[in-house]
Design a protein around this motif. Structure first.
Motif, PDB file in Angstrom:
ATOM      1  N   LEU A   1      -2.826  -5.728   3.905  1.00 26.63           N
ATOM      2  CA  LEU A   1      -1.478  -5.498   3.403  1.00 26.63           C
ATOM      3  C   LEU A   1      -0.760  -6.787   3.031  1.00 26.63           C
ATOM      4  CD1 LEU A   1      -0.126  -2.673   5.769  1.00 26.63           C
ATOM      5  CD2 LEU A   1      -0.783  -2.474   3.366  1.00 26.63           C
ATOM      6  N   SER A   2      -1.090  -7.894   3.690  1.00 29.20           N
ATOM      7  CA  SER A   2      -0.398  -9.146   3.401  1.00 29.20           C
ATOM      8  C   SER A   2      -0.809  -9.743   2.053  1.00 29.20           C
ATOM      9  CB  SER A   2      -0.669 -10.170   4.503  1.00 29.20           C
ATOM     10  OG  SER A   2      -2.057 -10.475   4.574  1.00 29.20           O
ATOM     11  N   GLU A   3      -1.865  -9.203   1.455  1.00 30.45           N
ATOM     12  CA  GLU A   3      -2.374  -9.723   0.188  1.00 30.45           C
ATOM     13  C   GLU A   3      -1.750  -8.975  -0.988  1.00 30.45           C
ATOM     14  OE1 GLU A   3      -6.633  -9.528   0.336  1.00 30.45           O
ATOM     15  OE2 GLU A   3      -6.706 -10.354   2.365  1.00 30.45           O
TER      16      GLU A   3
ATOM     17  N   ALA B   1       5.647   0.971   7.439  1.00 27.09           N
ATOM     18  CA  ALA B   1       5.120   1.424   8.733  1.00 27.09           C
ATOM     19  C   ALA B   1       4.615   0.241   9.553  1.00 27.09           C
ATOM     20  CB  ALA B   1       4.003   2.442   8.517  1.00 27.09           C
ATOM     21  N   ARG B   2       3.930  -0.702   8.886  1.00 30.55           N
ATOM     22  CA  ARG B   2       3.466  -1.899   9.602  1.00 30.55           C
ATOM     23  C   ARG B   2       4.651  -2.755  10.041  1.00 30.55           C
ATOM     24  NH1 ARG B   2      -1.289  -4.577   9.069  1.00 30.55           N
ATOM     25  NH2 ARG B   2      -2.108  -2.442   8.887  1.00 30.55           N
TER      26      ARG B   2
ATOM     27  N   GLU C   1       3.953 -10.964   6.564  1.00 28.51           N
ATOM     28  CA  GLU C   1       2.811 -10.336   7.234  1.00 28.51           C
ATOM     29  C   GLU C   1       2.437  -8.994   6.605  1.00 28.51           C
ATOM     30  OE1 GLU C   1       0.852 -11.139   9.879  1.00 28.51           O
ATOM     31  OE2 GLU C   1       1.713 -13.136  10.188  1.00 28.51           O
ATOM     32  N   VAL C   2       3.444  -8.245   6.139  1.00 36.08           N
ATOM     33  CA  VAL C   2       3.169  -6.907   5.612  1.00 36.08           C
ATOM     34  C   VAL C   2       3.073  -6.875   4.093  1.00 36.08           C
ATOM     35  CG1 VAL C   2       4.289  -5.854   7.604  1.00 36.08           C
ATOM     36  CG2 VAL C   2       5.597  -6.172   5.493  1.00 36.08           C
ATOM     37  N   GLY C   3       3.272  -8.042   3.444  1.00 39.98           N
ATOM     38  CA  GLY C   3       3.001  -8.106   2.012  1.00 39.98           C
ATOM     39  C   GLY C   3       4.187  -8.022   1.081  1.00 39.98           C
TER      40      GLY C   3
ATOM     41  N   LEU D   1      11.824  -6.679   1.698  1.00 37.34           N
ATOM     42  CA  LEU D   1      11.590  -5.848   2.877  1.00 37.34           C
ATOM     43  C   LEU D   1      12.833  -5.040   3.213  1.00 37.34           C
ATOM     44  CD1 LEU D   1      10.189  -4.863   5.474  1.00 37.34           C
ATOM     45  CD2 LEU D   1      10.849  -7.032   6.552  1.00 37.34           C
ATOM     46  N   ARG D   2      13.993  -5.690   3.217  1.00 38.39           N
ATOM     47  CA  ARG D   2      15.236  -4.999   3.565  1.00 38.39           C
ATOM     48  C   ARG D   2      15.534  -3.867   2.578  1.00 38.39           C
ATOM     49  NH1 ARG D   2      16.774 -10.561   4.681  1.00 38.39           N
ATOM     50  NH2 ARG D   2      17.062 -10.822   6.938  1.00 38.39           N
TER      51      ARG D   2
END
Length: 324
Positions: A226-228, A268-269, A287-289, A296-297
């Motif tokens: 997911l981080s990729e 979810a991650r 971390e989660v991509g 993210l927010r």
């Protein structure tokens, strides 16, 4: 730990499966670390013998008074959704909700919550086969026909039969965190969280082509990366399919677009990391991509209607509350 009290409604013709799911999920053995004891009690408008949908008769010792001190009240699938629930039951549900209990309608049990007026101005779902009847019966509900379950103001509703397990696992996740819910799911040999919704189950054929068996492995691969920077082309190459074929089969398997699925997986991650680590929001985004904390927010607010920081605070407060 203080036991969590659960009252499960029984009635003539009740689904034996739905009647069993709360006890199976909350009473899983051996109980994983972090899961407090649950006391599951069964109640009926009239105590006594009740015949289930599988023609089995069970003895229900308690009346609706069992809802009076329950932390969670669960209504299994109502066997006659075209008929309103009795007023005595509606009153008991309203009183339980008013004093702070979580009230859950599994599958067609959502109709009972609607009859009690608990779905007015709230998001709710039910089995896709009764979506038109539900929308007609409860026009004031914010009906979401494609989700597996939805929680709005301590009123929880779920989709068809097996979604009852998803719903109860989500209750465990809410109260005790993703790690505990994941361990419960592993003991039950079931996914801890199914992405997608009812769309993937509405009168669609069972996949039969040999190449489709590669898709679950591709999804697991994507979750591990997911981080990729992931794209349809990348996953199509991993699956050894053309972009067009992969796009079609991805939609058939998940009921959603790749972009929507990927965002849901990343959120979810992020939830798991917010619950189980003290990592800064910026690091979790990486971390989660997501490209930035702002991204993210934005996705977090779009899916969960809250911020990562507020979610982390709420989770920490909930964890504190369960240990008292």
């Amino acid at each position: 730990m203080k036991p969590v009290r659960v009252a499960v409604l029984a009635f003539e013709g009740v689904s034996l499966f739905h009647l069993s799911v709360p006890g199976i999920v909350f009473g899983v053995t051996p109980a994983p670390s972090g899961l407090p004891p649950y006391e599951v009690h069964y109640c009926a408008p009239t105590p006594g013998r009740v015949r289930c949908d599988q023609s089995m008769e069970i003895e229900v010792p308690g009346g609706l008074g069992a809802m009076d001190n329950a932390d969670i009240v669960i209504v299994p699938a109502w066997n006659h959704p075209e008929n309103a629930a009795p007023e005595v039951l509606s009153n008991a549900l309203r009183q339980a909700h008013a004093r702070g209990a979580q009230v859950v309608g599994l599958c067609l049990g959502a109709f009972v919550l609607g009859d009690a007026g608990l779905l007015d101005e709230r998001r709710a779902t039910t089995h896709w086969a009764c979506r038109e009847l539900f929308a007609k019966r409860f026009p004031r509900a914010n009906f979401l026909p494609d989700v597996l379950y939805v929680d709005d103001g301590n009123v929880i509703t779920s989709a068809g039969t097996v979604a009852a397990i998803d719903c109860c696992l989500n209750l465990v996740r809410q109260r005790h965190g993703a790690d505990v819910a994941n361990r419960v799911a592993r003991l039950l040999v079931t996914p801890p969280h199914r992405q997608g919704g009812q769309a993937q189950y509405i009168e669609q054929p069972v996949p039969s082509l040999p190449s489709e068996s590669r898709l679950p492995g591709v999804l697991e691969w994507a979750r591990e990366h997911l981080s990729e920077p992931l794209s349809l082309d990348v996953l199509a190459e991993v699956a050894r399919m053309s972009r067009r074929t992969f796009t079609r089969r991805f939609r058939e398997a998940t009921g959603m677009t790749f972009v929507k699925w990927l965002a849901a997986e990343r959120i979810a991650r992020a939830q798991l990391l917010l619950e189980t680590t003290d990592l800064p929001i910026e690091q979790i985004a990486t971390e989660v991509g997501f490209s930035s904390a702002l991204s993210l927010r934005q996705h977090f607010a779009g899916q969960l209607h809250t911020s990562p920081s507020a979610y982390r605070r709420l989770f920490c407060e909930g964890q504190h509350g369960t240990s008292e």
